[in-house]
Design a protein around this motif. Structure first.
Motif, short mmCIF file in Angstrom:
data_model
loop_
_atom_site.label_atom_id
_atom_site.label_comp_id
_atom_site.label_asym_id
_atom_site.label_seq_id
_atom_site.Cartn_x
_atom_site.Cartn_y
_atom_site.Cartn_z
N LYS A 1 0.95 -1.16 -0.01
CA LYS A 1 0.04 0.02 -0.01
C LYS A 1 0.82 1.39 -0.07
N GLU A 2 0.68 2.00 -0.83
CA GLU A 2 1.61 3.35 -1.02
C GLU A 2 1.22 4.27 0.11
N VAL A 3 2.52 4.74 0.67
CA VAL A 3 2.58 5.68 1.77
C VAL A 3 2.43 7.19 1.14
N GLU A 4 1.49 8.01 1.67
CA GLU A 4 1.55 9.40 1.01
C GLU A 4 2.79 10.09 1.56
N LEU A 5 3.45 10.82 0.45
CA LEU A 5 4.74 11.48 1.08
C LEU A 5 4.79 12.83 0.19
N THR B 1 15.37 22.40 10.33
CA THR B 1 14.25 22.22 9.14
C THR B 1 14.59 20.79 8.46
N LEU B 2 15.68 20.45 8.44
CA LEU B 2 16.05 19.16 8.08
C LEU B 2 15.32 17.95 9.19
N ARG B 3 15.83 18.24 10.28
CA ARG B 3 15.28 17.46 11.60
C ARG B 3 13.90 17.35 11.26
N THR B 4 13.08 18.50 11.11
CA THR B 4 11.36 18.48 11.10
C THR B 4 11.13 17.68 9.99
N LYS C 1 8.69 14.60 10.38
CA LYS C 1 7.15 14.16 9.69
C LYS C 1 7.41 12.83 8.92
N LEU C 2 8.47 12.52 8.24
CA LEU C 2 8.67 11.23 7.50
C LEU C 2 8.51 10.26 8.47
N ARG C 3 9.23 10.18 9.44
CA ARG C 3 9.10 9.00 10.31
C ARG C 3 8.21 8.74 10.94
#
Length: 213
Positions: A142-146, A184-187, A191-193
């Protein structure tokens, strides 16, 4: 991977050879294109790295000769900056084109992106796989929305699977010339995790991020 380098600047050619051999790659290096033609079997390589401006036979001519015998992607290396040479390279079938001077890490990233594109999917575990051509992540099919940035983060990490990708490289890859702070990168990564049922992105403190093999 096995790499063929043909570059008449011996300092550049040997530097590239040493860099990739340290990573466990097999590398053949020639400073003379005609000697390369006499001593190689084109189909034995995964990728070609050819300088454009060489005496006796330029990189375009060399590739035109070799592509008769093997379908191997080529990245042209050159000091030229005009559009005409760039157009000639891609009309000939170049996979990529890099201008001198360049960082060896940049060349490595370009090569990995090119070679990984040959494979549709990379599996993280039994549940997750990533489509490198379409930049889609799947959990149990199932595709994960990114978001786009999340896709690019995963693309870079999967291209370097098992290795640490430093924060500056990630920021440059995603935001290019824009000034972006580490927070900004950590944020973005946080969110991705949050979208992952199983977190496979490892934070290497003080260095960057990686996906374990």
């Amino acid at each position: 991977m096995k790499i063929l380098i043909v570059e008449d600047d011996k300092f550049i050619g040997e530097s590239i050879k040493d860099y990739f051999e340290i990573s466990g790659n097999k590398v053949d290096y020639f400073s003379n294109p005609k000697k390369a033609l006499e001593n190689i079997y084109p189909s034995h390589y995964d990728i070609f790295l050819f300088d454009v401006n060489m005496e006796g036979m330029n990189g375009f001519e060399l590739y035109k000769e070799l592509k008769r015998y093997a379908d191997v992607p080529v990245i042209f290396i050159t000091a030229y900056s005009d559009v005409e040479h760039l157009e000639d390279a891609f009309n000939l079938g170049a996979a990529d084109y890099i201008k001198k001077p360049f960082e060896l890490k940049e060349l490595e990233l370009r090569m990995k992106k090119l070679l990984f594109k040959k494979t549709n999917y990379i599996e993280v575990n039994d549940d997750y796989k990533f489509d490198l051509k379409k930049l889609k992540l799947f959990y149990k099919d199932k595709e994960v929305e990114l978001t786009n940035n999340e896709k690019y983060i995963l693309e870079l990490l999967f291209q370097n699977m098992g290795q640490i990708v430093d924060t500056e490289t990630i920021k440059d890859y995603i935001w290019e010339d824009k000034a972006v702070c580490d927070n900004t990168l950590r944020t973005q990564v946080k969110k991705l995790r949050s979208k992952l049922e199983i977190n496979f992105i490892k934070n290497v403190r003080g260095s960057g991020y990686k996906i374990e093999k």
